[in-house]
Design a protein around this motif. Sequence first.
Motif, PDB file in Angstrom:
ATOM      1  N   GLU A  66       0.831  -1.198   0.000  1.00  0.00           N
ATOM      2  CA  GLU A  66       0.000   0.000   0.000  1.00  0.00           C
ATOM      3  C   GLU A  66       0.861   1.241   0.000  1.00  0.00           C
ATOM      4  O   GLU A  66       1.740   1.414   0.856  1.00  0.00           O
ATOM      5  N   PHE A  67       0.608   2.094  -0.977  1.00  0.00           N
ATOM      6  CA  PHE A  67       1.317   3.357  -1.083  1.00  0.00           C
ATOM      7  C   PHE A  67       0.618   4.383  -0.210  1.00  0.00           C
ATOM      8  O   PHE A  67      -0.590   4.608  -0.337  1.00  0.00           O
ATOM      9  N   ASN A  68       1.373   5.010   0.683  1.00  0.00           N
ATOM     10  CA  ASN A  68       0.829   6.055   1.542  1.00  0.00           C
ATOM     11  C   ASN A  68       1.671   7.306   1.340  1.00  0.00           C
ATOM     12  O   ASN A  68       2.788   7.407   1.859  1.00  0.00           O
ATOM     13  N   LYS A  69       1.125   8.234   0.577  1.00  0.00           N
ATOM     14  CA  LYS A  69       1.908   9.420   0.213  1.00  0.00           C
ATOM     15  C   LYS A  69       2.189  10.308   1.425  1.00  0.00           C
ATOM     16  O   LYS A  69       3.290  10.840   1.563  1.00  0.00           O
ATOM     17  N   SER A  70       1.231  10.460   2.305  1.00  0.00           N
ATOM     18  CA  SER A  70       1.424  11.348   3.447  1.00  0.00           C
ATOM     19  C   SER A  70       2.490  10.819   4.404  1.00  0.00           C
ATOM     20  O   SER A  70       3.204  11.592   5.041  1.00  0.00           O
ATOM     21  N   GLN A  71       2.601   9.492   4.491  1.00  0.00           N
ATOM     22  CA  GLN A  71       3.620   8.888   5.350  1.00  0.00           C
ATOM     23  C   GLN A  71       4.843   8.448   4.568  1.00  0.00           C
ATOM     24  O   GLN A  71       5.766   7.870   5.160  1.00  0.00           O
ATOM     25  N   THR A  72       4.852   8.722   3.291  1.00  0.00           N
ATOM     26  CA  THR A  72       5.952   8.313   2.379  1.00  0.00           C
ATOM     27  C   THR A  72       6.360   6.869   2.660  1.00  0.00           C
ATOM     28  O   THR A  72       7.534   6.559   2.882  1.00  0.00           O
ATOM     29  N   SER A  73       5.362   6.003   2.659  1.00  0.00           N
ATOM     30  CA  SER A  73       5.631   4.591   2.927  1.00  0.00           C
ATOM     31  C   SER A  73       5.077   3.712   1.817  1.00  0.00           C
ATOM     32  O   SER A  73       4.155   4.104   1.085  1.00  0.00           O
ATOM     33  N   PHE A  74       5.628   2.521   1.730  1.00  0.00           N
ATOM     34  CA  PHE A  74       5.182   1.524   0.743  1.00  0.00           C
ATOM     35  C   PHE A  74       5.436   0.152   1.368  1.00  0.00           C
ATOM     36  O   PHE A  74       6.322  -0.585   0.948  1.00  0.00           O
ATOM     37  N   HIS A  75       4.665  -0.182   2.370  1.00  0.00           N
ATOM     38  CA  HIS A  75       4.876  -1.422   3.124  1.00  0.00           C
ATOM     39  C   HIS A  75       4.334  -2.636   2.368  1.00  0.00           C
ATOM     40  O   HIS A  75       3.262  -2.570   1.759  1.00  0.00           O
ATOM     41  N   LEU A  76       5.061  -3.721   2.472  1.00  0.00           N
ATOM     42  CA  LEU A  76       4.708  -4.979   1.792  1.00  0.00           C
ATOM     43  C   LEU A  76       4.033  -5.912   2.791  1.00  0.00           C
ATOM     44  O   LEU A  76       4.513  -6.058   3.926  1.00  0.00           O
ATOM     45  N   ARG A  77       2.971  -6.574   2.357  1.00  0.00           N
ATOM     46  CA  ARG A  77       2.222  -7.443   3.272  1.00  0.00           C
ATOM     47  C   ARG A  77       1.862  -8.754   2.587  1.00  0.00           C
ATOM     48  O   ARG A  77       1.713  -8.825   1.366  1.00  0.00           O
ATOM     49  N   LYS A  78       1.701  -9.780   3.440  1.00  0.00           N
ATOM     50  CA  LYS A  78       1.147 -11.047   2.978  1.00  0.00           C
ATOM     51  C   LYS A  78       0.366 -11.637   4.144  1.00  0.00           C
ATOM     52  O   LYS A  78       0.887 -11.708   5.255  1.00  0.00           O
ATOM     53  N   PRO A  79      -0.878 -12.043   3.927  1.00  0.00           N
ATOM     54  CA  PRO A  79      -1.727 -12.504   5.026  1.00  0.00           C
ATOM     55  C   PRO A  79      -1.299 -13.839   5.620  1.00  0.00           C
ATOM     56  O   PRO A  79      -1.569 -14.114   6.779  1.00  0.00           O
ATOM     57  N   SER A  80      -0.615 -14.670   4.829  1.00  0.00           N
ATOM     58  CA  SER A  80      -0.226 -15.991   5.314  1.00  0.00           C
ATOM     59  C   SER A  80       1.020 -16.441   4.548  1.00  0.00           C
ATOM     60  O   SER A  80       0.948 -16.686   3.342  1.00  0.00           O
ATOM     61  N   VAL A  81       2.136 -16.527   5.243  1.00  0.00           N
ATOM     62  CA  VAL A  81       3.395 -16.826   4.549  1.00  0.00           C
ATOM     63  C   VAL A  81       3.662 -18.327   4.510  1.00  0.00           C
ATOM     64  O   VAL A  81       3.173 -19.095   5.344  1.00  0.00           O
ATOM     65  N   HIS A  82       4.489 -18.695   3.523  1.00  0.00           N
ATOM     66  CA  HIS A  82       4.919 -20.092   3.368  1.00  0.00           C
ATOM     67  C   HIS A  82       6.423 -20.175   3.545  1.00  0.00           C
ATOM     68  O   HIS A  82       7.138 -19.170   3.420  1.00  0.00           O
ATOM     69  N   ILE A  83       6.891 -21.375   3.807  1.00  0.00           N
ATOM     70  CA  ILE A  83       8.335 -21.587   3.920  1.00  0.00           C
ATOM     71  C   ILE A  83       9.050 -21.062   2.685  1.00  0.00           C
ATOM     72  O   ILE A  83      10.130 -20.471   2.762  1.00  0.00           O
ATOM     73  N   SER A  84       8.435 -21.233   1.529  1.00  0.00           N
ATOM     74  CA  SER A  84       9.059 -20.830   0.264  1.00  0.00           C
ATOM     75  C   SER A  84       9.191 -19.316   0.111  1.00  0.00           C
ATOM     76  O   SER A  84       9.856 -18.848  -0.812  1.00  0.00           O
ATOM     77  N   ASP A  85       8.579 -18.547   0.999  1.00  0.00           N
ATOM     78  CA  ASP A  85       8.717 -17.084   0.960  1.00  0.00           C
ATOM     79  C   ASP A  85      10.013 -16.610   1.616  1.00  0.00           C
ATOM     80  O   ASP A  85      10.331 -15.413   1.575  1.00  0.00           O
ATOM     81  N   THR A  86      10.745 -17.512   2.218  1.00  0.00           N
ATOM     82  CA  THR A  86      12.029 -17.153   2.821  1.00  0.00           C
ATOM     83  C   THR A  86      12.955 -16.625   1.742  1.00  0.00           C
ATOM     84  O   THR A  86      13.285 -17.326   0.776  1.00  0.00           O
ATOM     85  N   ALA A  87      13.363 -15.363   1.894  1.00  0.00           N
ATOM     86  CA  ALA A  87      14.164 -14.691   0.868  1.00  0.00           C
ATOM     87  C   ALA A  87      14.507 -13.301   1.380  1.00  0.00           C
ATOM     88  O   ALA A  87      14.103 -12.899   2.472  1.00  0.00           O
ATOM     89  N   GLU A  88      15.237 -12.566   0.549  1.00  0.00           N
ATOM     90  CA  GLU A  88      15.530 -11.170   0.857  1.00  0.00           C
ATOM     91  C   GLU A  88      14.610 -10.302  -0.002  1.00  0.00           C
ATOM     92  O   GLU A  88      14.417 -10.585  -1.197  1.00  0.00           O
ATOM     93  N   TYR A  89      14.080  -9.256   0.616  1.00  0.00           N
ATOM     94  CA  TYR A  89      13.123  -8.395  -0.071  1.00  0.00           C
ATOM     95  C   TYR A  89      13.676  -6.970  -0.111  1.00  0.00           C
ATOM     96  O   TYR A  89      14.128  -6.437   0.905  1.00  0.00           O
ATOM     97  N   PHE A  90      13.609  -6.376  -1.301  1.00  0.00           N
ATOM     98  CA  PHE A  90      14.146  -5.035  -1.498  1.00  0.00           C
ATOM     99  C   PHE A  90      13.055  -4.089  -1.972  1.00  0.00           C
ATOM    100  O   PHE A  90      12.327  -4.393  -2.921  1.00  0.00           O
ATOM    101  N   CYS A  91      13.005  -2.937  -1.334  1.00  0.00           N
ATOM    102  CA  CYS A  91      12.141  -1.855  -1.766  1.00  0.00           C
ATOM    103  C   CYS A  91      12.983  -0.903  -2.607  1.00  0.00           C
ATOM    104  O   CYS A  91      14.173  -0.702  -2.337  1.00  0.00           O
ATOM    105  N   ALA A  92      12.377  -0.315  -3.646  1.00  0.00           N
ATOM    106  CA  ALA A  92      13.134   0.576  -4.518  1.00  0.00           C
ATOM    107  C   ALA A  92      12.248   1.718  -5.000  1.00  0.00           C
ATOM    108  O   ALA A  92      11.025   1.589  -5.070  1.00  0.00           O
ATOM    109  N   VAL A  93      12.878   2.812  -5.372  1.00  0.00           N
ATOM    110  CA  VAL A  93      12.170   4.000  -5.827  1.00  0.00           C
ATOM    111  C   VAL A  93      12.831   4.539  -7.079  1.00  0.00           C
ATOM    112  O   VAL A  93      14.040   4.396  -7.261  1.00  0.00           O
ATOM    113  N   SER A  94      12.020   5.143  -7.950  1.00  0.00           N
ATOM    114  CA  SER A  94      12.558   5.747  -9.162  1.00  0.00           C
ATOM    115  C   SER A  94      11.739   6.970  -9.523  1.00  0.00           C
ATOM    116  O   SER A  94      10.530   6.984  -9.345  1.00  0.00           O
ATOM    117  N   ASP A  95      12.386   8.007 -10.040  1.00  0.00           N
ATOM    118  CA  ASP A  95      11.669   9.180 -10.528  1.00  0.00           C
ATOM    119  C   ASP A  95      10.977   8.844 -11.830  1.00  0.00           C
ATOM    120  O   ASP A  95      11.596   8.275 -12.723  1.00  0.00           O
TER     121      ASP A  95
END
Lengths: 115, 115
Positions: A66-95
């Motif tokens: 969810e993009f929240n402009k007022s809080q300048t946030s872009f948090h990632l969510r998943k309601p129910s994770v699996h073992i296979s979701d084990t990984a590194e996650y990167f957030c990125a921005v571009s003009d």
Amino acid sequence: AQSVTQLDSQVPVFEEAPVELRCNYSSSVSVYLFWYVQYPNQGLQLLLKYLSGSTLVKGINGFEAEFNKSQTSFHLRKPSVHISDTAEYFCAVSDPPAGRRALTFGSGTRLQVQP
Amino acid sequence: SQTIHQWPATLVQPVGSPLSLECTVEGTSNPNLYWYRQAAGRGLQLLFYSVGIGQISSEVPQNLSASRPQDRQFILSSKKLLLSDSGFYLCAWMGPGLAGGYEQYFGPGTRLTVT
């Protein structure tokens, strides 16, 4: 200059539990936002991106952000994770338009899903 | 469809030796190309990007260099490696996203260990 802050370097979570990976950015202009996933010893794969429009973005593997402009946030969510979701996650921005310059990445969050 | 190749996949080199990493892209023309480095436990650092043949922009001063001798070929080089050059090197290209806008597509990476 742009910057991206991923507040958690590691997030341990049990299988089937919900998870939120936090991302905040700073930029003087409107931006495009991305989440990438990296499995061990592999390149990065795009999970989802926000360009414009609806602030709730759905991606692959059941993830959403969810993009929240007022809080300048872009948090990632998943309601129910699996073992296979084990990984590194990167957030990125571009003009926008995002065609000429590279992305600015956060330092990454390692998601560790435990049985 | 577009694909991006990197080689070698892994490399162990002694300090002071030269380096040459190659990246090629198939299925597109005149792409923007990028070299990133990912050091252990850290995020992605942009090293170089190129918007065309012979056009290289350096983001970080260091003992590495890049060249683009052909439209879809991007080479990362060093005359003398340092221990601090160890890391995971990722090549990427910028292209249109499936749902609009642009996104970066990453190669599988090269794991470099300098001993």
